[in-house]
Every structure is written in structure tokens, then in C-alpha cells.
Enzyme design. Structure first.
Site, mmCIF file in Angstrom:
data_model
loop_
_atom_site.group_PDB
_atom_site.id
_atom_site.type_symbol
_atom_site.label_atom_id
_atom_site.label_comp_id
_atom_site.label_asym_id
_atom_site.label_seq_id
_atom_site.Cartn_x
_atom_site.Cartn_y
_atom_site.Cartn_z
ATOM 1 N N HIS A 198 60.429 120.128 75.982
ATOM 2 C CA HIS A 198 59.732 119.232 76.904
ATOM 3 C C HIS A 198 58.842 118.313 76.064
ATOM 4 O O HIS A 198 58.119 118.793 75.179
ATOM 5 C CB HIS A 198 58.811 120.021 77.837
ATOM 6 N N GLU A 201 56.186 114.354 79.210
ATOM 7 C CA GLU A 201 56.039 114.582 80.658
ATOM 8 C C GLU A 201 54.616 114.148 81.034
ATOM 9 O O GLU A 201 54.426 113.138 81.693
ATOM 10 C CB GLU A 201 56.268 116.063 81.008
HETATM 11 N N1 HPA Z 1 56.581 121.317 82.594
HETATM 12 C C1 HPA Z 1 56.068 122.158 81.706
HETATM 13 N N2 HPA Z 1 56.199 123.464 81.809
HETATM 14 C C2 HPA Z 1 56.881 123.967 82.855
HETATM 15 C C3 HPA Z 1 57.428 123.149 83.801
HETATM 16 C C4 HPA Z 1 57.276 121.745 83.666
HETATM 17 O O1 HPA Z 1 57.729 120.921 84.474
HETATM 18 N N3 HPA Z 1 58.044 123.951 84.704
HETATM 19 C C5 HPA Z 1 57.871 125.221 84.286
HETATM 20 N N4 HPA Z 1 57.158 125.233 83.158
HETATM 21 ZN ZN ZN Z 2 60.516 121.662 82.984
#
Ligand code: HPA
Ligand code: ZN
Length: 340
Positions: A198, A201
Site C-alpha cells: 500500500h 493512499e
Molecule cells: N489501508 C491500510 N490498511 C488497511 C486497509 C487500507 O485500506 N484495509 C485494511 N488494512
Molecule cells: Zn487495502
């Protein structure tokens, strides 16, 4: 939205590449599992739990998400959770799913790694026998914990590496840059695991570049803040780095005020390999088809664009090249018969 587009999305063969299995825990199931396990959840009722789904940001959501995992204790719980998701995915014509799980969120509650992975992988295998989808497991490190904790988690996973396709990085992003996990990613890659993370975000575009350069990831989860750096968008397009975008998640967590302000269409038009996913569908108001519908409506997408998004979902997956070709041919055949 036109019912033609709705039907087209419903039948479209697709892959889902950004799905946290813990984020598919619907309140009804949380209460049922809590009762089975003799655990008391801190909500008066299913309705009271749903009323808490009014998140201002990622941290608000994560608090509730981790709290609800208290209901998950046994191998059977993880089996039931994954079965429920895979049944739903099959109904939405998801042909392949790459599924995140958060071992540290369970191990810190005393649940053994083996109970989590054995339960999940048994459900994945049974789903294949019953008509799909096919799937892979991706184990996430919690980025708000120490890097040493991630290393210990990778070590705990060693007996089960044949069930795990790759590693990811999730949880609270701001202040926890990808570079913190450089060594554990290097180790994971040397063990033959695929790598995603990730990035971008809630964190800045710079975290997207850092995940590519330091962690050597093959795709970026979310990545929407790449839009703030034109050179980075060009790089993602040129290097064909897929983004697993989760439109409803970004709206529910107030990353963007409304779908018209979401950058998915701009990223798509810039030639980035964009995919559409649901992230934590029990919490964000819809499974994968609902995410396709939301962007179709906001950007009046037609069959050609929807078809391209579905093809991207397979090309960005960890299926073999032969499997990718077969699944993409299925999408093309569907579009020829059903496209308008
Ligand atoms: N972002 C970061 N961590 C997470 C997410 C997310 O969307 N969903 C579950 N853990
Ligand atoms: Zn996620």
C-alpha cells in the site's frame, strides 16, 4: 446508472487484487462468531456496530477493523470468513482473487499463524473445487509496528510459505514510509515471494516511488496520490506498474470528497494499468461490482473502458502468462457478446 451498464458489470469476468479478508467481516458474522467463541464484542447490536461506520479517515476505520477481529479465533472462523467472501465473489463473476490477510493482528491476540493460514487456504481450495474463483494469499505486514516485528512474522510464516504467494504492507501509512521495511522485503523476495505494498493512499506520491525503488514491489495498492506528481504518473504508465485502486474505500475514508474528484479516470487516461477493487467491502458500502458501478456512474464509462479495466485486473495478477491469456480471452469474448 443505465441498467445496461449495471448488467454488463455484473456479468463481466474480473479479478479482484486488493481485498483484505478481515475487511469482509460483516457485522452479522462478527456477532455469530463472537457468540460461538464466547467473546463479547464492544457493540450493543449489529445495527449499533454499523452506526460506527462513519469514518473521517484511515485511522478511524482501522480502530474499528482491528476491534472487530476479536471475533476471529479459530481455524474454522478463518475458513468461514473466506468461504463467505469467495461465495460472494463468485456471484459477482470474480474469476480470480488475490487476498490479503494481517497475521500480526491475530498473533498479537494469541491466535497461531497456522490457524489463520490453514483456515484460509482450506477455504480457497474448496472454492476452486466448487467453480471458483481461483485465488492467492498475500500476507501483509503492519507498517505501524516495528520492522523487527515484520521480520519475526516472516519467520513465523516459514512452514506455510507454499500457501503464500507474496507479501504486502498495510495499516497506518502516514509517518510509516515503505523504506522502513526494505530488509524484510529483500528477505521475502529471496524466499520467492511476490511483493506489493500500500502506498499513496493517505501518504504522499513520494511513498509510491519509495515502494518501487526500495521494496521493489510489482504493483502498488491504492497509489492514488501518484496523481500529484506528473513525472511519477508517466513512470507508472511507462513501466506498466499496476495500481489496485479502491474507489469506494477512498470516498468512505475521505481521501477524496466525492467520486467525481477521484483520480481513477485521470490515471486511466494517462495510460496507467488501473484496476478496480473493494479493499474492505463490509465496511465501505460495496463489493467489487459496486466499485465498478460507482465509477461507471461518476465518469459515464462505456463497455470499452469497463472491459479494459477487467482485462487490466487479469494482466496485473500473479496468474501465469498462460492463465492470464485465457482469462483475458474470456473477457474479450464476453465483451463481444454483451458490449453495446
Ligand atoms: N489501508 C491500510 N490498511 C488497511 C486497509 C487500507 O485500506 N484495509 C485494511 N488494512
Ligand atoms: Zn487495502
Amino acid at each position: 446508472m443505465s441498467s445496461v451498464a449495471q448488467d454488463f458489470i455484473a456479468g463481466l469476468p474480473k479479478a479482484e487484487l486488493h481485498l483484505h479478508i478481515e475487511g469482509t467481516l460483516e457485522p452479522e458474522m462478527a456477532f455469530a462468531l463472537a457468540e460461538r467463541n464466547g467473546v463479547k464484542l464492544p457493540y450493543a447490536s449489529v445495527e449499533a456496530m454499523r452506526r460506527l461506520y462513519d469514518f473521517q479517515n484511515l485511522a478511524d476505520f482501522l480502530d474499528l477493523y482491528y476491534q472487530a477481529t476479536q471475533a476471529l479465533l479459530t481455524e474454522r472462523d478463518f475458513y468461514d470468513l473466506a468461504r463467505a467472501y469467495l461465495d460472494r465473489a463468485r456471484e459477482e463473476n470474480v474469476r480470480h482473487a488475490e487476498i490479503f490477510f494481517d497475521p500480526q493482528a491475530h498473533m498479537r491476540r494469541g491466535v497461531p499463524f497456522g490457524a489463520v493460514v490453514e483456515g484460509l487456504s482450506a477455504a480457497l481450495n474448496d472454492a476452486v473445487r466448487e467453480g471458483g474463483p481461483t485465488s492467492r494469499l498475500l500476507m501483509c505486514f503492519l507498517r505501524d509496528l516495528d520492522a523487527a516485528d515484520a521480520v519475526a512474522t516472516l519467520e513465523a510464516a516459514r512452514p506455510w510459505l507454499d500457501r503464500i504467494a507474496g507479501v504486502g504492507l498495510d495499516s497506518a501509512e502516514a509517518g510509516n514510509p515503505p523504506g522502513k521495511f526494505t530488509e524484510v522485503y529483500e528477505r521475502a523476495r529471496s524466499l520467492g515471494l511476490r511483493a506489493v505494498a500500500h502506498a499513496g493512499e493517505e501518504g504522499p506520491a513520494a511513498y509510491v516511488a519509495e515502494a518501487l525503488d526500495r521494496l521493489k514491489v510489482e504493483r502498488i495498492d491504492h497509489g492514488v496520490h501518484a496523481i500529484d506528481d506528473a513525472a511519477l504518473v508517466q513512470r507508472l504508465a511507462r513501466e506498466r506498474v499496476p495500481l489496485t485502486v479502491c474507489p469506494l474505500s477512498n470516498i468512505r475514508l475521505c481521501v477524496y470528497p466525492d467520486m467525481r474528484a477521484h483520480p481513477i479516470q485521470r490515471l486511466f487516461e494517462a495510460g496507467v494499468v488501473v484496476t478496480v477493487n473493494s479493499d474492505d467491502p463490509a465496511y465501505f458500502g460495496g463489493y467489487v461490482n459496486e466499485n465498478y458501478r460507482a465509477i461507471q456512474q461518476a465518469f459515464t464509462l462505456g463497455a470499452a473502458e469497463l472491459t479494459q479495466l477487467a482485462k487490466n485486473s487479469f494482466s496485473a495478477s500473479f496468474l501465469s502468462d498462460t492463465e492470464k491469456k485465457e482469462r483475458i480471452a474470456e473477457v474479450d469474448a464476453y465483451a463481444r457478446t454483451n458490449g453495446t
